[in-house]
Motif scaffolding. Structure first.
Motif, PDB file in Angstrom:
ATOM      1  N   LEU A 141      48.895  31.603  48.155  1.00 49.65           N
ATOM      2  CA  LEU A 141      48.796  31.908  46.725  1.00 49.65           C
ATOM      3  C   LEU A 141      47.370  31.639  46.283  1.00 49.65           C
ATOM      4  CD1 LEU A 141      50.560  32.715  44.233  1.00 49.65           C
ATOM      5  CD2 LEU A 141      51.828  32.417  46.338  1.00 49.65           C
ATOM      6  N   ASP A 142      46.603  32.699  46.091  1.00 43.56           N
ATOM      7  CA  ASP A 142      45.243  32.531  45.578  1.00 43.56           C
ATOM      8  C   ASP A 142      45.292  32.337  44.066  1.00 43.56           C
ATOM      9  OD1 ASP A 142      44.157  32.840  48.069  1.00 43.56           O
ATOM     10  OD2 ASP A 142      43.686  34.957  47.819  1.00 43.56           O
ATOM     11  N   ARG A 143      44.304  31.636  43.538  1.00 41.85           N
ATOM     12  CA  ARG A 143      44.194  31.464  42.089  1.00 41.85           C
ATOM     13  C   ARG A 143      42.761  31.751  41.682  1.00 41.85           C
ATOM     14  NH1 ARG A 143      44.659  25.559  39.657  1.00 41.85           N
ATOM     15  NH2 ARG A 143      42.771  25.431  40.916  1.00 41.85           N
ATOM     16  N   TYR A 144      42.606  32.619  40.719  1.00 41.90           N
ATOM     17  CA  TYR A 144      41.283  32.975  40.219  1.00 41.90           C
ATOM     18  C   TYR A 144      41.221  32.718  38.717  1.00 41.90           C
ATOM     19  CZ  TYR A 144      40.777  35.468  44.652  1.00 41.90           C
ATOM     20  OH  TYR A 144      40.719  35.782  45.978  1.00 41.90           O
ATOM     21  N   PHE A 145      39.992  32.563  38.230  1.00 40.55           N
ATOM     22  CA  PHE A 145      39.778  32.375  36.799  1.00 40.55           C
ATOM     23  C   PHE A 145      39.065  33.596  36.236  1.00 40.55           C
ATOM     24  CE2 PHE A 145      40.133  28.012  38.358  1.00 40.55           C
ATOM     25  CZ  PHE A 145      41.128  27.552  37.520  1.00 40.55           C
ATOM     26  N   ASP A 146      39.489  33.996  35.053  1.00 42.06           N
ATOM     27  CA  ASP A 146      38.983  35.214  34.431  1.00 42.06           C
ATOM     28  C   ASP A 146      38.633  34.929  32.985  1.00 42.06           C
ATOM     29  OD1 ASP A 146      38.735  38.266  34.535  1.00 42.06           O
ATOM     30  OD2 ASP A 146      40.093  37.996  32.836  1.00 42.06           O
ATOM     31  N   GLY A 147      37.650  35.677  32.475  1.00 40.92           N
ATOM     32  CA  GLY A 147      37.297  35.552  31.063  1.00 40.92           C
ATOM     33  C   GLY A 147      36.142  34.615  30.813  1.00 40.92           C
ATOM     34  N   ASP A 148      36.082  34.100  29.590  1.00 42.62           N
ATOM     35  CA  ASP A 148      34.988  33.242  29.157  1.00 42.62           C
ATOM     36  C   ASP A 148      34.957  31.951  29.975  1.00 42.62           C
ATOM     37  OD1 ASP A 148      32.924  32.128  27.682  1.00 42.62           O
ATOM     38  OD2 ASP A 148      34.280  31.287  26.177  1.00 42.62           O
ATOM     39  N   GLU A 149      33.771  31.555  30.380  1.00 43.84           N
ATOM     40  CA  GLU A 149      33.619  30.358  31.201  1.00 43.84           C
ATOM     41  C   GLU A 149      34.078  29.095  30.474  1.00 43.84           C
ATOM     42  OE1 GLU A 149      29.739  28.342  32.833  1.00 43.84           O
ATOM     43  OE2 GLU A 149      30.153  30.121  34.027  1.00 43.84           O
ATOM     44  N   GLN A 150      33.935  29.095  29.161  1.00 47.41           N
ATOM     45  CA  GLN A 150      34.346  27.928  28.380  1.00 47.41           C
ATOM     46  C   GLN A 150      35.840  27.916  28.096  1.00 47.41           C
ATOM     47  OE1 GLN A 150      32.133  25.557  27.834  1.00 47.41           O
ATOM     48  NE2 GLN A 150      30.637  26.857  28.895  1.00 47.41           N
ATOM     49  N   ASN A 151      36.476  29.074  28.194  1.00 47.56           N
ATOM     50  CA  ASN A 151      37.913  29.151  27.926  1.00 47.56           C
ATOM     51  C   ASN A 151      38.544  30.183  28.862  1.00 47.56           C
ATOM     52  OD1 ASN A 151      40.400  28.713  26.685  1.00 47.56           O
ATOM     53  ND2 ASN A 151      40.030  30.307  25.148  1.00 47.56           N
ATOM     54  N   PRO A 152      38.536  29.913  30.162  1.00 47.77           N
ATOM     55  CA  PRO A 152      39.028  30.911  31.121  1.00 47.77           C
ATOM     56  C   PRO A 152      40.543  30.965  31.167  1.00 47.77           C
ATOM     57  CG  PRO A 152      38.433  28.917  32.270  1.00 47.77           C
ATOM     58  CD  PRO A 152      38.095  28.677  30.819  1.00 47.77           C
ATOM     59  N   THR A 153      41.043  32.094  31.654  1.00 50.40           N
ATOM     60  CA  THR A 153      42.466  32.231  31.934  1.00 50.40           C
ATOM     61  C   THR A 153      42.651  32.299  33.441  1.00 50.40           C
ATOM     62  OG1 THR A 153      42.335  34.644  31.778  1.00 50.40           O
ATOM     63  CG2 THR A 153      42.932  33.436  29.775  1.00 50.40           C
ATOM     64  N   ALA A 154      43.766  31.812  33.917  1.00 48.48           N
ATOM     65  CA  ALA A 154      44.030  31.784  35.352  1.00 48.48           C
ATOM     66  C   ALA A 154      44.990  32.897  35.732  1.00 48.48           C
ATOM     67  CB  ALA A 154      44.602  30.431  35.762  1.00 48.48           C
ATOM     68  N   VAL A 155      44.809  33.424  36.919  1.00 47.44           N
ATOM     69  CA  VAL A 155      45.714  34.441  37.441  1.00 47.44           C
ATOM     70  C   VAL A 155      45.993  34.103  38.898  1.00 47.44           C
ATOM     71  CG1 VAL A 155      43.763  35.976  37.988  1.00 47.44           C
ATOM     72  CG2 VAL A 155      46.073  36.902  37.887  1.00 47.44           C
ATOM     73  N   THR A 156      47.266  34.142  39.281  1.00 42.26           N
ATOM     74  CA  THR A 156      47.657  33.864  40.659  1.00 42.26           C
ATOM     75  C   THR A 156      47.889  35.170  41.399  1.00 42.26           C
ATOM     76  OG1 THR A 156      49.965  33.672  39.938  1.00 42.26           O
ATOM     77  CG2 THR A 156      48.691  31.634  40.144  1.00 42.26           C
ATOM     78  N   GLN A 157      47.636  35.139  42.705  1.00 43.90           N
ATOM     79  CA  GLN A 157      47.766  36.355  43.508  1.00 43.90           C
ATOM     80  C   GLN A 157      48.313  36.032  44.898  1.00 43.90           C
ATOM     81  OE1 GLN A 157      44.145  38.387  44.907  1.00 43.90           O
ATOM     82  NE2 GLN A 157      45.090  40.317  44.277  1.00 43.90           N
ATOM     83  N   PRO A 158      49.545  36.435  45.205  1.00 43.62           N
ATOM     84  CA  PRO A 158      50.039  36.279  46.581  1.00 43.62           C
ATOM     85  C   PRO A 158      49.197  37.143  47.519  1.00 43.62           C
ATOM     86  CG  PRO A 158      51.826  36.772  45.045  1.00 43.62           C
ATOM     87  CD  PRO A 158      50.555  37.024  44.316  1.00 43.62           C
ATOM     88  N   MET A 159      48.789  36.566  48.634  1.00 45.13           N
ATOM     89  CA  MET A 159      47.963  37.313  49.580  1.00 45.13           C
ATOM     90  C   MET A 159      48.466  37.066  50.996  1.00 45.13           C
ATOM     91  SD  MET A 159      45.547  39.385  50.296  1.00 45.13           S
ATOM     92  CE  MET A 159      44.830  39.598  48.669  1.00 45.13           C
ATOM     93  N   MET A 160      48.838  38.169  51.645  1.00 44.92           N
ATOM     94  CA  MET A 160      49.238  38.132  53.042  1.00 44.92           C
ATOM     95  C   MET A 160      48.615  39.338  53.726  1.00 44.92           C
ATOM     96  SD  MET A 160      51.406  39.796  50.995  1.00 44.92           S
ATOM     97  CE  MET A 160      52.809  38.846  50.460  1.00 44.92           C
ATOM     98  N   CYS A 161      48.929  39.586  54.974  1.00 43.85           N
ATOM     99  CA  CYS A 161      48.419  40.778  55.639  1.00 43.85           C
ATOM    100  C   CYS A 161      48.860  42.009  54.852  1.00 43.85           C
ATOM    101  CB  CYS A 161      48.950  40.858  57.067  1.00 43.85           C
ATOM    102  SG  CYS A 161      48.457  42.366  57.939  1.00 43.85           S
ATOM    103  N   VAL A 162      47.895  42.851  54.504  1.00 42.27           N
ATOM    104  CA  VAL A 162      48.199  44.030  53.692  1.00 42.27           C
ATOM    105  C   VAL A 162      48.427  45.266  54.557  1.00 42.27           C
ATOM    106  CG1 VAL A 162      46.998  43.169  51.653  1.00 42.27           C
ATOM    107  CG2 VAL A 162      45.729  44.486  53.360  1.00 42.27           C
ATOM    108  N   HIS A 163      48.454  45.086  55.875  1.00 40.55           N
ATOM    109  CA  HIS A 163      48.762  46.159  56.831  1.00 40.55           C
ATOM    110  C   HIS A 163      47.884  47.387  56.581  1.00 40.55           C
ATOM    111  CE1 HIS A 163      52.333  44.237  58.717  1.00 40.55           C
ATOM    112  NE2 HIS A 163      52.276  43.546  57.591  1.00 40.55           N
ATOM    113  N   CYS A 164      46.603  47.176  56.768  1.00 40.65           N
ATOM    114  CA  CYS A 164      45.609  48.240  56.556  1.00 40.65           C
ATOM    115  C   CYS A 164      45.905  49.446  57.442  1.00 40.65           C
ATOM    116  CB  CYS A 164      44.211  47.728  56.867  1.00 40.65           C
ATOM    117  SG  CYS A 164      43.749  46.209  56.027  1.00 40.65           S
ATOM    118  N   GLU A 165      45.759  50.610  56.859  1.00 41.14           N
ATOM    119  CA  GLU A 165      45.887  51.838  57.642  1.00 41.14           C
ATOM    120  C   GLU A 165      44.697  51.982  58.585  1.00 41.14           C
ATOM    121  OE1 GLU A 165      47.844  55.043  59.032  1.00 41.14           O
ATOM    122  OE2 GLU A 165      48.569  53.597  57.589  1.00 41.14           O
ATOM    123  N   THR A 166      43.528  51.597  58.110  1.00 41.17           N
ATOM    124  CA  THR A 166      42.325  51.556  58.953  1.00 41.17           C
ATOM    125  C   THR A 166      41.989  50.084  59.132  1.00 41.17           C
ATOM    126  OG1 THR A 166      41.605  53.612  57.891  1.00 41.17           O
ATOM    127  CG2 THR A 166      40.003  52.482  59.274  1.00 41.17           C
TER     128      THR A 166
END
Length: 329
Positions: A141-166
């Motif tokens: 579970l990745d977590r990133y921060f978005d928006g203003d540096e003084q008042n950021p919002t957090a967003v979580t992102q499940p990340m696993m193998c995305v089974h690339c075609e290439t």
């Protein structure tokens, strides 16, 4: 409350920080007048993600309802890009597996991670090895921060193998241990792997895990019964990763073949999909026009992580859309 454990317990003794002594009967959940002081001591954290800024690459896109139609980041991360590879024609195949993950629904609860670990016999390596970047769980579970540096919002992102075609991992394996199936899965052949880790070095998503130790060599036979018999227990020196729960795909294939029918949408769920309480993960056949995963891949919010690299993932993410009350935001 920190889930701290006091000394004297048989399990998890001394783990975490116990805040119970700070709680009083008249201030059980909240108290005022407390003071924080520096102790001069350090506590080492074992984390799998050490960088939380997206650096303009926007792997986890967050937008608002008003900006959704005009957000160029989404369109840019799904538009066709030049390639020297001839795309494989899956139209003649019965199945073309894919996944969709809705970031707007994901709460970051980690249920998918625990389900994947249990389903696929993924070993628990402990804090010391996680701190050495030797974590084994296939899904993070990745977590990133978005928006203003003084008042950021957090967003979580499940990340696993995305089974690339290439898939970048497939071209560098000297023993052809990581291969592409005719249904679009990026597969791992464990008994071919010699542990060069070239595939991990070449994976831009960093979702491959290397077995540094034989975690099950001294496991008694009785304890082995808790493992999933449908999934190979990997030994030391091999690379492993998400398989889109290929064992569940094969089980559904056998059952429906006996019944004399096609694998229908809903007959099959991956472990992470089944455990998600918010139904943020969908999986299925992209060759089926009415399947949930096909609709996710056609959603106006869908995009592909690191699309600019030309890996052509089979996992599409749906951007998180915020619609805050202007009087409260």
């Amino acid at each position: 409350m920190g889930y701290g454990r006091r000394g004297g317990e048989q399990l998890a003794s001394g783990i975490g920080f116990d805040v119970a002594p700070l709680r009083r009967s008249d201030a059980y959940f909240a108290a005022r007048g407390l003071t924080l002081l520096k102790t001069g001591r350090e506590h080492r954290l074992a984390v799998t993600q050490e960088h939380w800024s997206m650096e303009g690459r926007d792997p986890a896109i967050v937008t608002t309802k008003e900006k959704l139609k005009e957000d160029a980041r989404i369109e840019k991360r799904r538009e066709p890009i030049p390639t020297m590879h001839t795309p494989w024609d899956y139209s003649k195949m019965e199945y073309r597996w894919g996944m969709g993950i809705d970031l707007g629904k994901c709460t970051g609860c980690n249920a998918c991670l625990v389900a994947c670990q249990s389903e696929n016999n993924v070993p628990v390596v402990g804090k010391v090895n996680v701190a050495k970047s030797r974590e084994m769980h296939w899904l993070r579970l990745d977590r990133y921060f978005d928006g203003d540096e003084q008042n950021p919002t957090a967003v979580t992102q499940p990340m696993m193998c995305v089974h690339c075609e290439t898939a970048p991992c497939e071209y560098v394996c000297p023993v052809n241990a990581t291969v592409h199936s005719d249904e679009g899965l990026n597969e791992m052949v464990y008994n071919r792997c010699i542990g060069t880790r070239y595939c991990s070095n070449n994976c831009p998503y960093k979702v491959r895990r290397f077995n540094y130790f034989d975690y099950t060599y001294d496991t008694p036979d009785v304890e082995k019964l808790h493992m999933n018999p449908d999934v190979t227990v990997r030994s030391r020196g091999v690379m492993e990763k998400c398989t889109y729960c290929v064992q569940r795909i094969e089980r559904a294939r056998i059952d429906t073949r006996i019944a004399g029918r096609h694998i229908a949408d809903g007959d099959l769920q991956t472990a992470c999909q089944q455990a998600c309480p918010a139904s943020a993960i969908v999986f299925g056949n992209l060759n089926e026009k009415e399947s949930k995963v096909t609709k996710a891949h056609e959603d106006e919010r869908h995009y592909y992580v690191l699309h600019e690299l030309g890996t052509r993932p089979r996992t599409a993410y749906l951007a998180r859309v915020r619609n805050p009350n202007p009087e409260l935001a």
